[in-house]
Scaffold this motif. Structure first.
Motif, mmCIF file in Angstrom:
data_model
loop_
_atom_site.group_PDB
_atom_site.id
_atom_site.type_symbol
_atom_site.label_atom_id
_atom_site.label_comp_id
_atom_site.label_asym_id
_atom_site.label_seq_id
_atom_site.Cartn_x
_atom_site.Cartn_y
_atom_site.Cartn_z
ATOM 1 N N GLU A 128 34.634 33.384 30.904
ATOM 2 C CA GLU A 128 35.799 33.827 30.140
ATOM 3 C C GLU A 128 36.684 32.637 29.778
ATOM 4 O O GLU A 128 36.696 31.636 30.478
ATOM 5 N N GLU A 132 41.497 35.022 27.987
ATOM 6 C CA GLU A 132 40.886 36.264 28.479
ATOM 7 C C GLU A 132 41.230 36.499 29.950
ATOM 8 O O GLU A 132 41.523 37.618 30.368
ATOM 9 N N ARG A 133 41.219 35.432 30.741
ATOM 10 C CA ARG A 133 41.577 35.598 32.158
ATOM 11 C C ARG A 133 43.020 36.055 32.279
ATOM 12 O O ARG A 133 43.342 36.989 33.009
ATOM 13 N N ALA A 135 44.767 37.604 30.193
ATOM 14 C CA ALA A 135 44.950 38.969 29.662
ATOM 15 C C ALA A 135 44.316 40.016 30.585
ATOM 16 O O ALA A 135 44.349 41.212 30.298
ATOM 17 N N THR A 137 41.101 40.401 31.205
ATOM 18 C CA THR A 137 39.858 40.965 30.654
ATOM 19 C C THR A 137 38.600 40.227 31.140
ATOM 20 O O THR A 137 37.518 40.410 30.573
ATOM 21 N N THR A 138 38.756 39.411 32.170
ATOM 22 C CA THR A 138 37.613 38.613 32.650
ATOM 23 C C THR A 138 36.356 39.466 32.855
ATOM 24 O O THR A 138 35.293 39.162 32.323
ATOM 25 N N THR A 140 35.585 42.465 31.825
ATOM 26 C CA THR A 140 35.093 43.137 30.604
ATOM 27 C C THR A 140 34.292 42.146 29.763
ATOM 28 O O THR A 140 33.219 42.478 29.228
ATOM 29 N N VAL A 141 34.817 40.937 29.639
ATOM 30 C CA VAL A 141 34.140 39.912 28.838
ATOM 31 C C VAL A 141 32.793 39.552 29.462
ATOM 32 O O VAL A 141 31.760 39.490 28.772
#
Ligand code: PEP
Length: 249
Positions: A128, A132-133, A135, A137-138, A140-141
């Motif tokens: 990620e 992304e981290r 946010a 969303t790690t 999910t990504v």
């Protein structure tokens, strides 16, 4: 259990004479090492020289691989060409390929499938970005990178595939994920692999950590239950530091 794998990614560094010298030093450092695998991924141009200089105790990988055996694919390299030069593996989906060259999960999936079709072990890189981290969303990504990157892939055994978790914010930045952060993600990766493949295959598959691994942090990272090795960039370009990483305790 899972045999550790220490892999050096030389990226676009080293001309043939320098590659030969470093490969010889890695070969020497790996001599007599029987409980772990040592691998280097030099530029394509240096593969033949590295094969000769490193000796049989060091595994080789391409830094990328195409899905076709031959054809009109300018700038690409076929799995069979890598095998011909002594490669057992190929890095696929490195964050530099994703970020600088626009490689998508779909394209990476083609590379994974192509490598497997010709008997080359893909080292599938996932990770990620800092955004992304932050946010949140790690996972999910990473889940999408795994599920889309491995779509349609079936494995007969765990040693046909290696996954490398490389947080983008830790690559070449000197910032490493803490051992706890790495373990948390590796456990998640293994659990996700368990949803894609048979449980015993996911349990035996090697998951490497990459991102500013160096002689000072390798021991603690390697003590984590689900960290089975390291994918090393900068520190793999110096014989002494890579030797110390190979000999992690
Ligand atoms: C890499 O390129 O895969 C990598 C992890 O680089 P570095 O060790 O320099 O962060």
């Amino acid at each position: 259990m899972r045999r550790p794998l220490i892999a050096g990614n030389w990226k676009m560094h080293l001309t043939i004479p320098a590659a030969r010298a470093l490969a010889a030093a890695v070969g020497k450092a790996a001599a007599g090492v029987t409980d772990r695998d040592v691998l280097i991924a030099p530029p394509f141009t240096a593969l033949a020289a590295v094969r000769e200089a490193a000796g049989s105790g060091v595994l080789l990988a391409g830094q990328n691989v195409c899905w076709e055996e031959q054809g009109a694919f300018t700038g690409e390299i076929a799995p069979t060409m890598l095998k011909e030069l002594g490669c057992a593996m190929a890095i696929v989906g490195h964050s530099e390929r994703r970020q600088l060259f626009g490689e998508t999960n779909g394209l990476i999936n083609q590379r994974v499938a192509g490598a497997l079709k010709f008997g080359l072990i893909p080292i599938l890189c996932i990770g990620e970005t800092l955004r992304e981290r932050e946010a949140g969303t790690t996972f999910t990504v990473l889940e999408a990178q795994l599920k889309e990157g491995l779509a349609g892939v079936t494995l007969a055994s765990a040693d046909q595939l290696v996954v490398a978790y490389e947080p983008v914010w830790a690559i070449g930045t000197g910032k490493t994920a803490t051992a706890a952060q790495a373990q948390e993600v590796h456990a998640f990766v293994r659990q996700t692999l368990g949803s894609l493949f048979e449980k015993n295959i996911a349990g035996q598959m090697r998951i490497l950590y990459g991102g500013s691994v160096n002689p000072a942090n390798v021991d603690e990272l390697m003590r984590q239950a689900d960290v089975d090795g390291a994918l090393v960039g900068g520190a793999a370009l110096k014989a002494e530091s890579f030797e110390r990483i190979i000999h992690f305790q």
